[in-house]
Write a protein that holds these residues in place. Structure first.
Motif, PDB file in Angstrom:
ATOM      1  N   THR A 107      -8.248  -2.040  -5.750  1.00  0.00           N
ATOM      2  CA  THR A 107      -8.981  -3.298  -5.819  1.00  0.00           C
ATOM      3  C   THR A 107      -8.012  -4.401  -6.240  1.00  0.00           C
ATOM      4  OG1 THR A 107     -11.033  -2.173  -6.428  1.00  0.00           O
ATOM      5  CG2 THR A 107     -10.900  -4.542  -6.879  1.00  0.00           C
ATOM      6  N   PRO A 108      -7.720  -5.347  -5.356  1.00  0.00           N
ATOM      7  CA  PRO A 108      -6.741  -6.392  -5.682  1.00  0.00           C
ATOM      8  C   PRO A 108      -7.327  -7.485  -6.555  1.00  0.00           C
ATOM      9  CG  PRO A 108      -7.523  -6.657  -3.434  1.00  0.00           C
ATOM     10  CD  PRO A 108      -8.156  -5.401  -3.955  1.00  0.00           C
ATOM     11  N   ILE A 109      -6.533  -7.943  -7.500  1.00  0.00           N
ATOM     12  CA  ILE A 109      -6.853  -9.108  -8.330  1.00  0.00           C
ATOM     13  C   ILE A 109      -5.757 -10.141  -8.079  1.00  0.00           C
ATOM     14  CG2 ILE A 109      -7.147  -9.992 -10.668  1.00  0.00           C
ATOM     15  CD1 ILE A 109      -8.053  -7.197 -11.498  1.00  0.00           C
ATOM     16  N   VAL A 165       0.843  -1.203   0.000  1.00  0.00           N
ATOM     17  CA  VAL A 165       0.000   0.000   0.000  1.00  0.00           C
ATOM     18  C   VAL A 165       0.870   1.242   0.000  1.00  0.00           C
ATOM     19  CG1 VAL A 165      -1.715   1.325   1.269  1.00  0.00           C
ATOM     20  CG2 VAL A 165      -1.940  -1.161   1.117  1.00  0.00           C
ATOM     21  N   ASN A 166       1.882   1.262   0.842  1.00  0.00           N
ATOM     22  CA  ASN A 166       2.782   2.406   0.912  1.00  0.00           C
ATOM     23  C   ASN A 166       3.488   2.641  -0.419  1.00  0.00           C
ATOM     24  OD1 ASN A 166       4.335   4.503   2.354  1.00  0.00           O
ATOM     25  ND2 ASN A 166       6.052   3.081   2.101  1.00  0.00           N
ATOM     26  N   LEU A 167       3.955   1.574  -1.040  1.00  0.00           N
ATOM     27  CA  LEU A 167       4.653   1.696  -2.317  1.00  0.00           C
ATOM     28  C   LEU A 167       3.711   2.142  -3.437  1.00  0.00           C
ATOM     29  CD1 LEU A 167       6.893  -1.499  -2.054  1.00  0.00           C
ATOM     30  CD2 LEU A 167       7.651   0.883  -1.885  1.00  0.00           C
ATOM     31  N   LEU A 168       2.490   1.652  -3.423  1.00  0.00           N
ATOM     32  CA  LEU A 168       1.504   2.098  -4.415  1.00  0.00           C
ATOM     33  C   LEU A 168       1.184   3.577  -4.233  1.00  0.00           C
ATOM     34  CD1 LEU A 168      -0.876  -0.991  -4.329  1.00  0.00           C
ATOM     35  CD2 LEU A 168       0.203  -0.103  -6.407  1.00  0.00           C
ATOM     36  N   ASN A 169       1.001   3.979  -3.002  1.00  0.00           N
ATOM     37  CA  ASN A 169       0.671   5.374  -2.716  1.00  0.00           C
ATOM     38  C   ASN A 169       1.785   6.326  -3.134  1.00  0.00           C
ATOM     39  OD1 ASN A 169      -1.844   4.771  -1.674  1.00  0.00           O
ATOM     40  ND2 ASN A 169      -1.152   4.715   0.460  1.00  0.00           N
ATOM     41  N   HIS A 170       3.018   5.854  -3.095  1.00  0.00           N
ATOM     42  CA  HIS A 170       4.168   6.682  -3.457  1.00  0.00           C
ATOM     43  C   HIS A 170       4.636   6.441  -4.888  1.00  0.00           C
ATOM     44  CE1 HIS A 170       4.298   7.169   0.946  1.00  0.00           C
ATOM     45  NE2 HIS A 170       4.917   8.312   0.690  1.00  0.00           N
ATOM     46  N   LYS A 171       3.753   5.863  -5.709  1.00  0.00           N
ATOM     47  CA  LYS A 171       4.030   5.654  -7.137  1.00  0.00           C
ATOM     48  C   LYS A 171       5.320   4.868  -7.367  1.00  0.00           C
ATOM     49  CE  LYS A 171       0.453   8.133  -8.343  1.00  0.00           C
ATOM     50  NZ  LYS A 171      -0.761   7.488  -8.888  1.00  0.00           N
ATOM     51  N   GLN A 172       5.528   3.847  -6.543  1.00  0.00           N
ATOM     52  CA  GLN A 172       6.672   2.961  -6.732  1.00  0.00           C
ATOM     53  C   GLN A 172       6.254   1.592  -7.256  1.00  0.00           C
ATOM     54  OE1 GLN A 172       9.687   3.092  -3.540  1.00  0.00           O
ATOM     55  NE2 GLN A 172       8.607   4.860  -2.718  1.00  0.00           N
ATOM     56  N   LEU A 173       4.950   1.404  -7.426  1.00  0.00           N
ATOM     57  CA  LEU A 173       4.406   0.203  -8.039  1.00  0.00           C
ATOM     58  C   LEU A 173       3.322   0.622  -9.026  1.00  0.00           C
ATOM     59  CD1 LEU A 173       3.999  -2.124  -4.911  1.00  0.00           C
ATOM     60  CD2 LEU A 173       5.702  -2.378  -6.728  1.00  0.00           C
ATOM     61  N   HIS A 174       3.215  -0.112 -10.113  1.00  0.00           N
ATOM     62  CA  HIS A 174       2.217   0.211 -11.135  1.00  0.00           C
ATOM     63  C   HIS A 174       0.892  -0.497 -10.867  1.00  0.00           C
ATOM     64  CE1 HIS A 174       4.572   2.463 -14.132  1.00  0.00           C
ATOM     65  NE2 HIS A 174       5.593   1.702 -13.781  1.00  0.00           N
ATOM     66  N   VAL A 175      -0.192   0.255 -10.948  1.00  0.00           N
ATOM     67  CA  VAL A 175      -1.534  -0.334 -10.988  1.00  0.00           C
ATOM     68  C   VAL A 175      -1.770  -0.829 -12.413  1.00  0.00           C
ATOM     69  CG1 VAL A 175      -2.414   1.139  -9.147  1.00  0.00           C
ATOM     70  CG2 VAL A 175      -2.549   1.929 -11.520  1.00  0.00           C
ATOM     71  N   LEU A 176      -2.893  -1.462 -12.665  1.00  0.00           N
ATOM     72  CA  LEU A 176      -3.197  -1.975 -13.995  1.00  0.00           C
ATOM     73  C   LEU A 176      -3.817  -0.891 -14.873  1.00  0.00           C
ATOM     74  CD1 LEU A 176      -4.714  -5.487 -13.128  1.00  0.00           C
ATOM     75  CD2 LEU A 176      -2.363  -4.935 -13.787  1.00  0.00           C
ATOM     76  N   ALA A 177      -3.100  -0.508 -15.916  1.00  0.00           N
ATOM     77  CA  ALA A 177      -3.621   0.437 -16.919  1.00  0.00           C
ATOM     78  C   ALA A 177      -4.140   1.729 -16.291  1.00  0.00           C
ATOM     79  CB  ALA A 177      -4.714  -0.231 -17.762  1.00  0.00           C
ATOM     80  N   ASN A 178      -3.423   2.237 -15.290  1.00  0.00           N
ATOM     81  CA  ASN A 178      -3.781   3.495 -14.616  1.00  0.00           C
ATOM     82  C   ASN A 178      -5.162   3.444 -13.965  1.00  0.00           C
ATOM     83  OD1 ASN A 178      -1.355   4.923 -15.365  1.00  0.00           O
ATOM     84  ND2 ASN A 178      -2.182   5.010 -17.431  1.00  0.00           N
ATOM     85  N   SER A 179      -5.607   2.247 -13.599  1.00  0.00           N
ATOM     86  CA  SER A 179      -6.895   2.085 -12.938  1.00  0.00           C
ATOM     87  C   SER A 179      -6.692   1.979 -11.431  1.00  0.00           C
ATOM     88  CB  SER A 179      -7.569   0.806 -13.449  1.00  0.00           C
ATOM     89  OG  SER A 179      -6.875  -0.345 -12.983  1.00  0.00           O
ATOM     90  N   TYR A 187      -7.180  -0.962 -10.076  1.00  0.00           N
ATOM     91  CA  TYR A 187      -6.938  -2.392  -9.911  1.00  0.00           C
ATOM     92  C   TYR A 187      -5.440  -2.689  -9.806  1.00  0.00           C
ATOM     93  CZ  TYR A 187     -11.826  -3.061 -11.182  1.00  0.00           C
ATOM     94  OH  TYR A 187     -13.199  -3.021 -11.206  1.00  0.00           O
ATOM     95  N   VAL A 188      -5.105  -3.638  -8.940  1.00  0.00           N
ATOM     96  CA  VAL A 188      -3.715  -4.073  -8.800  1.00  0.00           C
ATOM     97  C   VAL A 188      -3.664  -5.592  -8.888  1.00  0.00           C
ATOM     98  CG1 VAL A 188      -2.892  -2.093  -7.478  1.00  0.00           C
ATOM     99  CG2 VAL A 188      -3.898  -4.027  -6.279  1.00  0.00           C
ATOM    100  N   LEU A 189      -2.637  -6.114  -9.569  1.00  0.00           N
ATOM    101  CA  LEU A 189      -2.472  -7.554  -9.732  1.00  0.00           C
ATOM    102  C   LEU A 189      -1.532  -8.066  -8.651  1.00  0.00           C
ATOM    103  CD1 LEU A 189      -3.235  -9.955 -11.613  1.00  0.00           C
ATOM    104  CD2 LEU A 189      -1.078  -9.523 -12.820  1.00  0.00           C
ATOM    105  N   ILE A 190      -2.048  -8.979  -7.812  1.00  0.00           N
ATOM    106  CA  ILE A 190      -1.311  -9.487  -6.660  1.00  0.00           C
ATOM    107  C   ILE A 190      -0.925 -10.946  -6.885  1.00  0.00           C
ATOM    108  CG2 ILE A 190      -1.371  -9.863  -4.159  1.00  0.00           C
ATOM    109  CD1 ILE A 190      -1.581  -6.923  -5.064  1.00  0.00           C
TER     110      ILE A 190
END
Length: 258
Positions: free
Chosen positions: A131-133, A88-102, A104-107
């Motif tokens: 939203t995790p997938i 969550v921290n890494l996603l919030n700080h733009k260090q991980l990519h979500v899916l197609a700028n949505s 959704y995240v692939l876990i």
């Protein structure tokens, strides 16, 4: 059609090693009827951790090659993220990519277990607007032995992605039958190839759909492909009521072969 799980970027993880290999994969994707691809290089995996900015650079280069070679395909950004308490921290700080700028995240789960903190991480992701997938749950041994582990994650708000090769029999009959059972019980929501190359880990995109067609799962095909479209457009995923998965002698037999 849209493929939401691929390893298409060259020289970044266990996918293609050269740009020529990436281009061949992209051309094959078109032959499979794929029009859009989400690139999901490994992140936080013990063996591969594709850096956010490196992914951006590689994507830019590959998009240029797509245009130069007039390949009718759109490439989107993403990551396949090994479950980690820092997600969550890494996603919030733009260090991980979500899916197609949505949202959704692939876990990705480990192959043999569902970590005890998985449910907590799903709750934390949802609370932060993601939203995790869960990628390829049919290839997780703990879920194969006890599907209720997956059910509890779905009820907490996670969705799942089945792999085309699993349905096509690429990983063996046991995983193929388990995949079909999960689909019949509405435990599966999206569809991806998890393609890494054109030899040992190809797309099997159409082959997986043909298998579902032969098993008279036409409604499932429609929903899986529709949900892939909804991810690209950041829309709510269709979710059907979960059915009971009964563990019978057949189930025990395939688990021993898993």
């Amino acid at each position: 059609m849209i493929d939401i799980h691929t390893h298409i970027l060259f020289d970044i993880d266990d996918g293609p090693k050269t740009e020529e290999e990436s281009l061949l994969m992209l051309k094959q994707a078109v032959k499979e009827g794929i029009t859009e691809i989400i690139s999901t290089s490994h992140a936080l995996n013990p063996h591969f951790d594709a850096d956010y900015s490196t992914v951006q650079t590689k994507l830019k280069h590959l998009r240029e090659l797509i245009e130069q070679n007039e390949i009718p395909l759109t490439l989107h950004s993403g990551h396949e993220i090994r479950i980690n308490d820092q997600m969550v921290n890494l996603l919030n700080h733009k260090q991980l990519h979500v899916l197609a700028n949505s949202n959704y995240v692939l876990i990705e789960l480990p192959s043999n277990i569902v970590p005890t903190y998985t449910k907590d991480m799903i709750i934390a992701l949802k609370a932060s607007g993601y939203t995790p997938i869960i990628a390829h749950p049919e290839r997780n041994l703990a879920i194969a032995k006890n599907p209720s582990k997956l059910e509890s994650l779905i009820r907490e708000g996670a969705f799942t992605q089945i792999t085309a090769g699993s349905l096509a029999g690429h990983f063996g009959k046991a995983i193929q039958k388990l995949s079909l059972n999960l689909i019949r019980a509405n435990y599966v929501h999206t569809y991806g190839s998890d393609a890494h190359n054109l030899t040992t880990r190809p797309y099997h995109f159409q082959e997986g759909l043909y298998y579902l067609e032969r098993k008279k799962q036409l409604d499932a095909i429609d929903i899986l492909l529709e949900n892939n479209y909804r991810i690209i457009n950041n829309q709510p995923i269709i979710m059907l009521e979960l059915a009971e998965i009964k563990r019978d002698k057949w189930w025990e037999k395939i688990i021993t072969k898993y």
